[in-house]
Write a protein that holds these residues in place. Structure first.
Motif, mmCIF file in Angstrom:
data_model
loop_
_atom_site.group_PDB
_atom_site.id
_atom_site.type_symbol
_atom_site.label_atom_id
_atom_site.label_comp_id
_atom_site.label_asym_id
_atom_site.label_seq_id
_atom_site.Cartn_x
_atom_site.Cartn_y
_atom_site.Cartn_z
ATOM 1 N N SER A 40 -12.716 -20.038 -4.269
ATOM 2 C CA SER A 40 -13.327 -20.555 -3.045
ATOM 3 C C SER A 40 -14.547 -19.707 -2.714
ATOM 4 C CB SER A 40 -12.329 -20.530 -1.887
ATOM 5 O OG SER A 40 -11.936 -19.195 -1.605
ATOM 6 N N ASN A 54 -13.848 -15.991 -3.664
ATOM 7 C CA ASN A 54 -12.478 -15.512 -3.505
ATOM 8 C C ASN A 54 -11.599 -16.068 -4.625
ATOM 9 O OD1 ASN A 54 -13.198 -14.316 -0.990
ATOM 10 N ND2 ASN A 54 -13.000 -16.318 -0.014
ATOM 11 N N THR A 56 -7.904 -16.728 -5.812
ATOM 12 C CA THR A 56 -6.556 -16.886 -5.241
ATOM 13 C C THR A 56 -5.562 -17.237 -6.336
ATOM 14 O OG1 THR A 56 -6.935 -19.218 -4.752
ATOM 15 C CG2 THR A 56 -7.533 -17.625 -3.040
ATOM 16 N N GLY A 85 -8.129 -8.152 -2.843
ATOM 17 C CA GLY A 85 -7.938 -9.167 -1.831
ATOM 18 C C GLY A 85 -7.088 -8.676 -0.666
ATOM 19 N N ASN A 86 -6.422 -9.607 0.003
ATOM 20 C CA ASN A 86 -5.721 -9.316 1.251
ATOM 21 C C ASN A 86 -4.209 -9.175 1.076
ATOM 22 O OD1 ASN A 86 -5.079 -11.911 0.624
ATOM 23 N ND2 ASN A 86 -5.830 -12.822 2.543
ATOM 24 N N SER A 110 -2.087 -15.900 -2.031
ATOM 25 C CA SER A 110 -2.883 -14.739 -1.624
ATOM 26 C C SER A 110 -4.226 -14.718 -2.355
ATOM 27 C CB SER A 110 -2.126 -13.442 -1.925
ATOM 28 O OG SER A 110 -0.896 -13.394 -1.229
ATOM 29 N N THR A 111 -5.204 -14.082 -1.704
ATOM 30 C CA THR A 111 -6.490 -13.796 -2.349
ATOM 31 C C THR A 111 -6.353 -12.452 -3.048
ATOM 32 O OG1 THR A 111 -7.736 -15.025 -0.686
ATOM 33 C CG2 THR A 111 -8.948 -13.383 -1.978
ATOM 34 N N VAL A 114 -12.071 -10.386 -4.517
ATOM 35 C CA VAL A 114 -13.282 -10.947 -3.908
ATOM 36 C C VAL A 114 -14.476 -10.471 -4.738
ATOM 37 C CG1 VAL A 114 -14.723 -11.090 -1.859
ATOM 38 C CG2 VAL A 114 -12.238 -10.953 -1.622
#
Length: 608
Positions: A40, A54, A56, A85-86, A110-111, A114
């Protein structure tokens, strides 16, 4: 009956156990289902800007780690960086295009990474990612990938207009009247007035206007209301309104407007200048007999903080002519100086005249050499210590050098090509070889010594050439005198005519030192052709038998030493006849003899 019932229950139990096993297997399969990667984009994909892609991962999760790589079209994108990522990274690592993590807990969706990409050119470009995802317990690994197309557009030019189209207050009236270029105003309200309404409209609809809030709560005395205008590109311009509540304070006399070359400049207050140039300090001067603020430098240079149609700026102020000129900073890696206009009292060097030069989109005043346009221009600068001086400016490279005087004399002049010295003729006329003009390499002492050495060397060469020519002429003159002497002596020794019968001419000997020998005397005697022997009566004229012509002798080399007389007498080359026994009859008979017989008799008579 009972047996049948028992079979039924056994079958039912087996069915229940099988169903439970199948359900358990289905649940296990659901937990370890293959993950799917996704991409994304966030940010505006414009040329020159950076966007985030991103990465994922989705599925039933959670997952215990991954190993991935990103692939982009290098013609359209440049990878700026990669970050985790997060999901709460545990052992995240990265390289130029790869990234990984392990011993972690990644929930589904989840991401995981990045990627920052810089957009390089317009067009549609593709981005793809490849992932190797492991299960939470590390016993299984799954491969997945994803790709996306991103459209890059031309950059959107943001407006930098931070002007106001209108500004007003209520109650009261602004002084001076509003102008978008004027940023300082004054208004007076009654002492009972605790607030004032300010209306400000931006000239650009995309700009934003904000106030500092003072207008809502005025204190007795002076209050400063600030109106800030933020342009679309982030530029900020601030308008100030001095609101006096109650008895007005004495309004200072406004500064006069400076007019130069048809342009008007408003003198600004000193406190509005945030940074003062190094070496300068605030002071005062006069303009049209009115006191105005100015900056004074170490060398007495005056500057004014003025407002023009192009905005605020520092200007050089010429007190004698009451004019101002913009000044700009000249900077490079080594030095930073301020460009000043050429002073009116500056003595312009010969061959130069005033002109303009575009420096960073600004027109500045320079001096150009009209006689030698290839030379650098002259520009007037002030260094960080406040010292003003003229400098050379190379307009192509932007380099500057201190001015050390006119360098037009150092321009190289064509050096004449030396010609070959002509070969001297038999009677040459001494000529002086042309002296090459040495091009001066510098004005230093080394260049003077080189020029002096060149002149001395050229003089020595001329003297040697003249001496060689003189010696050559003298040598050729001596040879001509010797040849003339040989000719005169030969004319004196020619034999006389006998009985009107001309004897054959003898060849002229080329060298006076050559001699011939006659035989018949007791000892050989060196004689020249036609010479008498010793003891002969030179006055007596006797008839002499006509001799045969002498054979041709080879030419002797020049200055051949006299021949050495050998002990044995060689055979005579010339027949010698005794004149005492000679008679006319014998002479006649001798003439009739063959040449061979004469030689034979000569050999017998000539033996010694």
């Amino acid at each position: 009956m009972k047996s049948n019932l028992s079979r039924f229950w056994h079958k039912a139990a087996a069915f229940v156990v099988s169903a439970a096993f199948v359900v358990g297997m289905m649940q296990a399969a659901k937990v370890w289902a293959a993950p799917a990667a996704g991409l994304s984009k966030s940010g505006s994909a414009e040329v020159g800007k950076t966007i985030n892609v991103n990465v994922t991962v989705s599925g039933d999760g959670p997952y215990g780690g991954y190993n991935g790589s990103i692939n982009v079209d290098s013609e359209y994108f440049e990878i700026v960086g990669i970050s985790a990522g997060n999901y709460g990274a545990a052992n995240f690592g990265k390289s130029s295009k790869s990234f990984l993590d392990y011993n972690c807990n990644i929930p589904s969706g989840s991401t995981i990474a990045v990627v920052q990409l810089k957009c390089l050119k317009e067009g549609v470009a593709s981005v793809s990612v490849s992932l190797e995802v492991s299960s939470l317990d590390g016993t299984a690994s799954y491969s997945t990938s994803a790709s996306a197309s991103i459209t890059i557009v031309a950059p959107v030019v943001l407006s930098g207009n931070a002007n106001l189209s209108s500004l007003s207050v209520a109650p009261g009236t602004l002084s001076p009247s509003f102008s978008k270029g004027t940023t300082n105003y004054h208004v007076t309200v009654p002492e009972s007035q605790t607030s004032i309404a300010v209306t400000a409209t931006p000239e650009d609809s995309k700009a934003k206007v904000s106030l500092n809030g003072v207008q809502k709560s005025l204190n007795p005395g002076d209050n400063t209301v600030k109106v800030s205008v933020t342009a679309e590109n982030g530029d900020v311009k601030t308008y100030k309104i001095l609101v006096t509540r109650g008895a007005p304070t004495p309004t200072p006399e406004p500064y006069p407007v400076i007019v130069t070359d048809g342009n008007s400049y408003t003198i600004l207050e000193p406190e509005s200048l945030e940074t003062i140039p190094t070496g300068f300090a605030w002071s005062e001067t006069t303009y049209n007999s009115k006191t105005v603020p100015c900056l004074v430098g170490p060398s007495g240079t005056l500057m004014m903080w003025l407002l023009s149609d192009s905005g605020n700026g520092l200007y050089i102020y010429d007190l004698d002519t009451q004019t101002v000129a913009p000044c700009y900073a000249y900077t490079n890696e080594a030095v930073s100086m301020m460009i000043l206009p050429i002073p009116s009292d500056y003595v312009i060097p010969n061959g130069y005249e005033k002109a303009t030069y575009t420096y960073q989109e600004h027109e500045v005043e320079v001096l150009k050499n009209t006689e030698h346009p290839e030379l650098p221009s002259l520009i007037y600068l002030m260094d960080s210590a406040g010292t003003e001086s003229i400098y050379y400016l190379d307009e192509q490279t932007g380099m500057i050098l201190p001015f050390r005087g006119d360098i037009s004399d150092l321009i190289a002049t064509p050096t004449p090509v030396p010609t070959d010295t002509p070969t001297p003729s038999p009677t040459p006329t001494p000529t002086t070889a042309p002296v090459e003009t040495a091009t001066p390499e510098s004005t230093s002492n080394g260049g003077n010594r080189y020029k002096l050495a060149t002149i001395v060397l050229a003089g020595v060469c001329c003297l040697l050439l003249a001496a060689f020519v003189v010696l050559l002429v003298m040598r050729m003159k001596d040879r001509n005198d010797m040849d003339q002497a040989y000719v005169e002596e030969e004319d004196v020794d020619e034999p006389e005519e006998n009985d009107n019968v001309a004897e054959p001419e003898e060849e002229t000997p080329e060298n006076e030192g050559d001699h011939y020998y006659q035989f018949g005397d007791e000892e050989p005697e060196m004689r020249r052709p036609g010479a008498k022997r010793a003891g002969e009566d030179l006055d007596k004229k006797e008839e002499v038998k006509k001799e045969e012509p002498l054979p041709d002798f080879p030419e002797f080399p020049e200055k051949k030493p006299e021949p050495v007389i050998e002990q044995s007498v060689p055979s005579p080359l010339i027949t010698v006849v005794d004149t005492d026994d000679a008679s006319p009859e014998n002479s006649a008979d001798q003439e009739d003899k063959p040449e061979d017989e004469d030689n034979k008799d000569g050999d017998d008579d000539g033996e010694v």
